[in-house]
Design a protein around this motif. Structure first.
Motif, PDB file in Angstrom:
ATOM      1  N   GLN A  97      -1.042  54.720 -23.708  1.00  0.00           N
ATOM      2  CA  GLN A  97      -0.400  55.894 -23.578  1.00  0.00           C
ATOM      3  C   GLN A  97      -1.253  56.947 -22.877  1.00  0.00           C
ATOM      4  OE1 GLN A  97       2.622  56.499 -22.848  1.00  0.00           O
ATOM      5  NE2 GLN A  97       3.109  54.620 -23.641  1.00  0.00           N
ATOM      6  N   ALA A 148       7.552  48.799 -22.146  1.00  0.00           N
ATOM      7  CA  ALA A 148       7.937  50.027 -21.782  1.00  0.00           C
ATOM      8  C   ALA A 148       8.438  50.422 -20.517  1.00  0.00           C
ATOM      9  CB  ALA A 148       6.766  50.968 -22.404  1.00  0.00           C
ATOM     10  N   TYR A 149       8.071  49.413 -19.524  1.00  0.00           N
ATOM     11  CA  TYR A 149       8.582  49.722 -18.284  1.00  0.00           C
ATOM     12  C   TYR A 149       9.090  48.709 -17.453  1.00  0.00           C
ATOM     13  CZ  TYR A 149       4.931  53.337 -19.109  1.00  0.00           C
ATOM     14  OH  TYR A 149       4.351  54.263 -19.484  1.00  0.00           O
TER      15      TYR A 149
END
Ligand SMILES: Nc1ncnc2c1ncn2[C@@H]1O[C@H](COP(=O)(O)OP(=O)(O)OP(=O)(O)O)[C@@H](O)[C@H]1O
Ligand SMILES: [Mg+2]
Lengths: 265, 84
Positions: free
Chosen positions: A71, A112-113
């Motif tokens: 992140q 996450a994507y």
């Protein structure tokens, strides 16, 4: 779970980074979440092509070495929602990351994507093996030249050995030169490499100027021929459309010539 | 004059065709993993084997690697036989 797509070529300078930037921006414009991974360790480039070079704090090797979280290293593109860059390290060696470590990193990003686009370095050594390690699919970029196609063929063989489905982008096509018989056509390249074509991108000044500005052509307001080609490619990647648009941007004189009946249509 | 113009166009057209021809040859050898010296060695050994059965001129044995398609590369051996 997202899709990880590696963009590779064998030969250097044929348009991998340009493709990653423009395809990534175009996918994000379509509402998908995208992370661009610069896998060119030691020679980072995607940051400057994206115009995000001033915002780098941490990079890929920092994550792998546990010096920061993913992140923290990801840079959000403020021009468009859902577009992120994971920059590469400029000071580490290619060997500082292993294929297994890349595979873990890419798998985490896929969680996450929607799309993880991996910009592969030139060559077929460690940098290549790292970049393809976590990939579900590959895009091979080739220009219509003997050396580029030869290297692409080599890479296609390596990807086939890894069972990675592979499609082709033909870059830097000049419709005018093809017409004159001075350049291999996209059909020639497809035939020689026996790959499915994802799209053909014309040789376009807009790419050079948008790279100067650090603004992918697909994010720039004016619709250049190359931007349209990348948008078409994005629709093919998402599966929105099935057919491939031929390289646009036929030269002005070729059009005039055709209108006057000087050259065959 | 006209021939010169035609020649110009001919030379032009050839550049794309030339690239195609060169690529087919280069890729055939790349894919087969046969570079210059290995190809020479192979040619020599094949010539020696043929010479054990029939009369040939070992120098006239020719090897061609030809790529028919991505998964289909052929090695063609041609050897003129000497008349008895
Ligand atoms: N379609 C195009 N029209 C005009 N210029 C282009 C086009 N595609 C790429 N270029 C230019 O070609 C150069 C090389 O492109 P790029 O950096 O994307 O290649 P690369 O394959 O990532 O190179 P490397 O192997 O060094 O990473 C850049 O200057 C880029 O602006
Ligand atoms: Mg690059």
């Amino acid at each position: 779970m997202g899709r990880a797509i590696v963009i590779t070529s064998g030969k250097g300078g044929v348009g991998k980074t340009t493709t990653a930037a423009n395809l990534g921006a175009s996918l994000a414009q379509r509402g998908h979440s995208v992370v661009l991974v610069d896998a060119d360790i030691g020679l980072r480039n995607l940051d400057v092509v994206m115009g995000l070079e001033n915002r780098i704090v941490y990079h890929l090797v920092d994550i792998v070495r546990g010096r920061c979280t993913a992140q923290k290293a990801l840079i959000r593109d403020r021009r468009i929602d859902n577009l992120y860059l994971l920059p590469s390290s400029q000071s580490d060696e290619k060997e500082s990351v292993s294929p297994d470590e890349m595979r873990d990193l890419v798998r985490a990003l896929k969680g996450a994507y929607d799309y993880v686009l991996i910009d592969c370095p030139a060559g077929i050594e460690q940098g290549f093996r790292n970049a393809v390690a976590g990939a579900d699919e590959a895009i091979v970029v080739a220009t219509p030249e003997v050396s580029s196609i030869r290297d692409a063929d080599r890479v296609v063989g390596l990807l086939a050995a890894e069972d990675i489905p592979t499609r082709l982008i033909c870059n830097r096509i000049s419709a005018e030169m093809v017409k004159r018989g001075d350049m291999l056509s996209q059909d020639d390249v497809i035939e020689i490499l026996s790959l499915e074509l994802l799209g053909a991108v014309p040789l376009d000044d807009a790419i050079v100027s948008s790279t100067n500005k650090g603004m992918p052509a697909t994010l720039a307001g004016a619709r250049s021929a190359a931007a349209r080609a990348y948008e078409n490619i994005a629709s093919r990647v998402t599966g929105e459309i099935d057919d491939v648009a031929v390289a646009q941007g036929i030269g002005f004189f070729a059009r005039i010539g055709r209108a006057l009946g000087l050259s065959p249509a | 004059m006209w021939n010169e113009i035609k020649g110009l166009f001919g030379a032009r057209r050839a550049s794309r065709e030339e690239a195609k021809g060169r690529l087919h040859l280069v890729l055939a050898h790349d894919r087969a993993g046969l570079d210059g010296s290995r190809l020479q060695d192979l040619r020599g050994e094949i010539a020696a084997v043929i010479a054990r059965y029939v009369e040939i001129d070992p120098e006239s044995v020719e090897l061609d690697v030809e790529r028919v398609s991505r998964d289909d590369t052929h090695l063609r051996v041609s050897s003129p036989l000497r008349a008895r």
